[in-house]
Design a protein around this motif. Sequence first.
Motif, short mmCIF file in Angstrom:
data_model
loop_
_atom_site.label_atom_id
_atom_site.label_comp_id
_atom_site.label_asym_id
_atom_site.label_seq_id
_atom_site.Cartn_x
_atom_site.Cartn_y
_atom_site.Cartn_z
N VAL A 380 69.60 187.03 59.92
CA VAL A 380 70.53 186.33 58.94
C VAL A 380 70.38 186.56 57.43
O VAL A 380 71.51 186.72 56.77
N ASN A 381 69.11 186.65 56.96
CA ASN A 381 68.75 186.89 55.72
C ASN A 381 69.66 188.53 55.21
O ASN A 381 70.25 188.44 54.32
N LEU A 382 69.41 189.42 56.27
CA LEU A 382 69.92 190.68 55.73
C LEU A 382 71.45 190.54 55.84
O LEU A 382 72.09 191.44 55.13
N ALA A 383 71.93 189.97 56.71
CA ALA A 383 73.57 189.93 56.85
C ALA A 383 73.99 189.48 55.60
O ALA A 383 74.90 189.87 55.14
N SER A 384 73.39 188.34 55.14
CA SER A 384 73.75 187.78 53.79
C SER A 384 73.73 188.73 52.59
O SER A 384 74.46 188.90 51.48
N ARG A 385 72.64 189.56 52.57
CA ARG A 385 72.53 190.55 51.51
C ARG A 385 73.46 191.57 51.65
O ARG A 385 73.70 192.17 50.50
N VAL A 386 73.46 192.13 52.98
CA VAL A 386 74.72 193.24 53.14
C VAL A 386 75.96 192.78 52.60
O VAL A 386 76.76 193.65 52.02
N GLU A 387 76.25 191.41 52.61
CA GLU A 387 77.65 190.96 52.31
C GLU A 387 77.74 191.25 50.83
O GLU A 387 78.65 191.67 50.18
N GLN A 388 76.57 190.65 50.19
CA GLN A 388 76.58 190.99 48.58
C GLN A 388 76.69 192.44 47.89
O GLN A 388 77.14 192.59 46.84
N LEU A 389 76.34 193.35 48.92
CA LEU A 389 76.29 194.77 48.47
C LEU A 389 77.88 195.14 48.31
O LEU A 389 77.82 196.28 47.76
N ASN A 390 78.71 194.29 48.91
CA ASN A 390 80.19 194.66 48.69
C ASN A 390 80.55 194.88 47.20
O ASN A 390 81.43 195.60 46.88
N LYS A 391 80.07 194.03 46.40
CA LYS A 391 80.31 193.95 44.94
C LYS A 391 79.80 195.40 44.41
O LYS A 391 80.33 195.87 43.41
N ASP A 392 78.66 195.91 44.92
CA ASP A 392 78.07 197.33 44.24
C ASP A 392 78.98 198.47 44.77
O ASP A 392 79.13 199.19 44.03
N PHE A 393 79.24 198.44 45.92
CA PHE A 393 80.22 199.59 46.41
C PHE A 393 81.73 199.23 46.33
O PHE A 393 82.46 200.38 46.68
N GLY A 394 82.03 198.15 45.87
CA GLY A 394 83.52 197.97 45.90
C GLY A 394 84.37 198.17 47.22
O GLY A 394 85.62 198.28 47.17
N SER A 395 83.64 197.46 48.08
CA SER A 395 83.96 197.62 49.46
C SER A 395 84.39 196.01 49.91
O SER A 395 83.98 195.16 49.23
N GLU A 396 84.91 195.85 51.03
CA GLU A 396 85.08 194.77 51.58
C GLU A 396 84.24 194.46 52.98
O GLU A 396 84.41 193.27 53.41
#
Length: 434
Positions: A380-396
Amino acid sequence: MLPKHFETLSNTLEKEILASEQIRSKILLAVFAFAGISWTILFLFLEKEFNASTGIAFPFEVLIGTLTFGTIYEFVFLKLLNYLKKKGFKLPLLPRFGNALIETSLPGVILFILIQKHSHPVVPLNSPISNLYLIFIILSVLRMEFGLSFFTGAIAAVQYLITGLFFVPDSPLEGESAYGFFYSKIPTYMRSGLFLASGIVAGLVGVRLKKILKNSVERLEERNEILGMFGQYVSPSVVDKLMSQKTDTASENKDVCVMFLDIRNFTKFSEDKSPSEVITYLNTLFEDMIEIVNKHNGIINKFLGDGFMAVFGAPLSDDGKDAKNAVSAALEIQKKVIEMNLSGKIPETKIGIGLHFGEAMTGSVGSSQRKEYTIIGDTVNLASRVEQLNKDFGSEILATDTVYEHVKHFLEAESLPPVKVKGREKEVLIYKLT
């Protein structure tokens, strides 16, 4: 003290039994009223003709009076039942036996009066009038209590037996040889036995109906408990599967695919909007998103203000398709948001979705009054942090390698540089899904 679940079940059963008693009372009220009106019309317009056909001075006044009493009695009893239902009170068992005694005695009163008046006592005793007892016995099924049905049949049997044995001569009167068989008492014993047996059968049917009702109420309670635990954002198909499979919601480790979804720039959007506008916007977005998650056999586990957490694979797994379902749901949500943007249904909106597949602890957390199905752990924790990485990569939509392994045979994705995330020593392999 009974657990709350059993108290609720008991109260629901009591309400249904009370409603069933109301139906029974309404039927009897209609029967008594119709019979009373019919005999009154007969008395007013055809009294002489009727007396001539029966050969007696028929006691219309007594019969109409008895039917009037029955009508008034059922009307009052029905009002009492309505009052109890309105106040939420239970219907005590002992008064129900008293009610059964009074109601079932009315045919006995009519029979007794007719036997005293008729020159051939066996005629009214073996006439269809005695079958009035069967109405009460049949309707006793609606009481859904074996004791009450048996009691009704026993009252009918005893009254009929006493009337036949003590108020009918032992032998035919002069000129009544044609009625010899009926004076033998055999028909009296037979019909009394029929009433008693009917009461037993009605009781067994009533018990069966009560059992069916109880099972239905229990099933409804289970469904409500599941909805209470998993929230109202669970598809009906998932609820049905949970009920049919009796899935245990005790804590256990399960392989699941967790999805985190976030609405980008939501804080900025809501700054100059009224609360009602913000809520309308979120509801418009979430309505379609929830439907998509449900369609792909996922459940919304938590709403996070401007996003939510969904899980695929718990409490039910879709035979190893959980990661694939999560990816399909994410892609469809992305497509739906694009459609709503283009149609002007919502202001220009962007989202971020993070997916990770792995082992998590699942189970019910809370108190006896309120429980929630929770998924916790590193997945769960990793899924949450992966979602936040969208900001860094400009992805959805970003997914870890554990998710991509399940969909790489039908879906191409862009491999991104390994990422170091908080709480993990090893770098995480990330894929951009489009």
